[in-house]
Design an enzyme around this catalytic site. Structure first.
Site, PDB file in Angstrom:
ATOM      1  N   ILE A  68       0.824  -1.217   0.000  1.00 50.28           N
ATOM      2  CA  ILE A  68       0.000   0.000   0.000  1.00 50.28           C
ATOM      3  C   ILE A  68       0.855   1.263   0.000  1.00 50.28           C
ATOM      4  O   ILE A  68       0.345   2.345  -0.285  1.00 50.28           O
ATOM      5  CB  ILE A  68      -1.000   0.030   1.180  1.00 50.28           C
ATOM      6  CG1 ILE A  68      -0.285  -0.059   2.532  1.00 50.28           C
ATOM      7  CG2 ILE A  68      -2.044  -1.065   1.020  1.00 50.28           C
ATOM      8  CD1 ILE A  68      -1.197   0.171   3.726  1.00 50.28           C
ATOM      9  N   TYR A 155       1.697   4.636  16.941  1.00 55.06           N
ATOM     10  CA  TYR A 155       0.642   3.828  16.315  1.00 55.06           C
ATOM     11  C   TYR A 155      -0.714   4.495  16.474  1.00 55.06           C
ATOM     12  O   TYR A 155      -1.483   4.622  15.517  1.00 55.06           O
ATOM     13  CB  TYR A 155       0.611   2.423  16.934  1.00 55.06           C
ATOM     14  CG  TYR A 155      -0.540   1.582  16.460  1.00 55.06           C
ATOM     15  CD1 TYR A 155      -0.562   1.067  15.159  1.00 55.06           C
ATOM     16  CD2 TYR A 155      -1.632   1.306  17.292  1.00 55.06           C
ATOM     17  CE1 TYR A 155      -1.645   0.308  14.715  1.00 55.06           C
ATOM     18  CE2 TYR A 155      -2.703   0.553  16.859  1.00 55.06           C
ATOM     19  CZ  TYR A 155      -2.697   0.056  15.564  1.00 55.06           C
ATOM     20  OH  TYR A 155      -3.769  -0.691  15.121  1.00 55.06           O
ATOM     21  N   LYS A 159      -3.425   5.889  13.489  1.00 58.08           N
ATOM     22  CA  LYS A 159      -4.798   5.424  13.318  1.00 58.08           C
ATOM     23  C   LYS A 159      -5.802   6.570  13.444  1.00 58.08           C
ATOM     24  O   LYS A 159      -6.851   6.557  12.804  1.00 58.08           O
ATOM     25  CB  LYS A 159      -5.114   4.306  14.312  1.00 58.08           C
ATOM     26  CG  LYS A 159      -4.233   3.071  14.165  1.00 58.08           C
ATOM     27  CD  LYS A 159      -4.215   2.499  12.746  1.00 58.08           C
ATOM     28  CE  LYS A 159      -5.425   1.664  12.443  1.00 58.08           C
ATOM     29  NZ  LYS A 159      -5.337   1.010  11.109  1.00 58.08           N
ATOM     30  N   VAL A 185      -8.834  -7.689  19.066  1.00 54.37           N
ATOM     31  CA  VAL A 185      -9.440  -8.796  18.327  1.00 54.37           C
ATOM     32  C   VAL A 185      -8.589 -10.059  18.495  1.00 54.37           C
ATOM     33  O   VAL A 185      -7.358  -9.999  18.500  1.00 54.37           O
ATOM     34  CB  VAL A 185      -9.569  -8.438  16.836  1.00 54.37           C
ATOM     35  CG1 VAL A 185     -10.311  -9.544  16.087  1.00 54.37           C
ATOM     36  CG2 VAL A 185     -10.275  -7.099  16.658  1.00 54.37           C
TER      37      VAL A 185
END
Length: 335
Positions: A68, A155, A159, A185
């Site tokens: 990406i 981080y 985000k 998760v």
């Protein structure tokens, strides 16, 4: 997946960035099981070929090896795509503290690349993985989407920048996005290895090997652990919702239940001991807290329930049982 959702996605092409990763590969699997066309973009920096190997012979699945951070790779991946599920990112708070430049390159520059490519390709909707780390030093519980604090790590900053870019792309280009703030998760295919492995697969592997899990701090820190099937549900709901009020905003993705690290290790030990009674004797060890870690994390999921019809089916206990069954079978094969 409901019949209505299947009808919406029938004959559509969905790009999953980071599709060879933990969450991405589970999304690929769910869509392919339902005969939906999937394009996977991954550079395999953290994703694994073994995660998507079963899909490679499926005519509905296409793999693009790309990054990406490369705009041309993003453009190629977005060609003839109807929807994007953007999961590609460089995760881990400690890794971002150690190497903020690479984290920023992937999570900010990479995000902007795929956002631009999706916009230019006429993608109908862009659903992206946001993060609970965005709440930063805001202490109030449960976490509500509209109230955040200062980010505590590189981080977390990256985000949050994703959310800002998504908002600007809606207001400036009328491009529809939905951000999903994931809360811890866990589930099948989550890698237990490496310096930045998530706590649940790492502890499961250590217990299976009769090694002592090491808790950062006294074990009182808590998290809203979220089983992978809940995450799949809300991603599909976000792709297919016809509720205009549900678009161009952010949602917490969690179960809405707090579990301390001590409670987590106790549950893991109990469930794994059913397979191997010796695990009962494994000692738990402690070390200092990690820099950048927030003490407690608990999500309000009322907004997602109301606007995205999100109703998570797995709490920490039944989610752990599902995950442990998978890890027991797969980690034993590797030994």
């Amino acid at each position: 997946m409901t019949e209505q959702q299947l009808e919406i996605l029938n004959n559509k092409r969905i790009l999953i960035t980071g599709g060879a990763g933990f969450i991405g590969s589970n999304l690929c699997e769910t869509l392919l099981i339902n005969n939906i066309q999937v394009v996977c973009l991954d550079n395999f920096s953290s994703g694994k070929l073994e995660n998507i190997e079963p899909f490679l012979k499926n005519k509905l699945f296409k793999l693009i090896k790309g990054d990406i951070r490369n705009l041309e790779d993003c453009k190629a991946a977005c060609n003839n795509i109807d929807y994007v599920l953007h999961q590609a990112a460089l995760g881990s708070v400690p890794r971002s503290i150690k190497d903020p430049i690479t984290t920023n390159d992937v999570n900010v520059s990479g995000f902007l690349n795929i956002l631009v490519a999706a916009r230019d390709a006429g993608v109908k909707r862009f659903v992206y993985a946001a993060s609970s780390s965005t709440y930063g030093d805001h202490e109030a519980l449960p976490k509500v989407e509209e109230t955040i604090g200062k980010p505590l790590s590189p981080y977390a900053i990256t985000k949050y920048v994703n959310e800002l870019y998504a908002d600007v792309f809606h207001t400036t280009y009328n491009f529809d996005t939905i951000g999903l703030r994931y809360f811890n998760v866990f589930g099948k295919r989550q890698d237990p290895n490496g310096a930045y492995a998530a706590v649940i697969p790492k502890f499961i592997q250590q217990f299976i090997n009769h090694e002592s899990p090491i808790i950062n701090g006294d074990g009182s820190y808590s998290r809203d652990f979220t089983y992978i099937d809940n995450v799949i549900q809300i991603n599909i709901n976000a792709l297919t919702t016809s509720n205009k009020d549900a678009l161009n905003t952010i949602y917490n993705v969690a179960f809405g239940e707090e579990t301390t690290l001590l409670e987590l290790t106790s549950l893991l030990k109990s469930y794994l001991s059913e397979f191997d009674s010796e695990i009962n004797n494994v000692e738990i060890k402690h070390t200092t807290n990690r820099a950048g870690d927030i003490p407690h994390s608990l999500a309000s999921i009322e907004k997602a329930k109301k606007l995205l019809n999100y109703h998570p089916n797995y709490n920490i206990k039944n989610g752990l049982k599902e995950a442990i069954n998978w890890y027991w079978e797969n980690l034993k094969k590797q030994k």
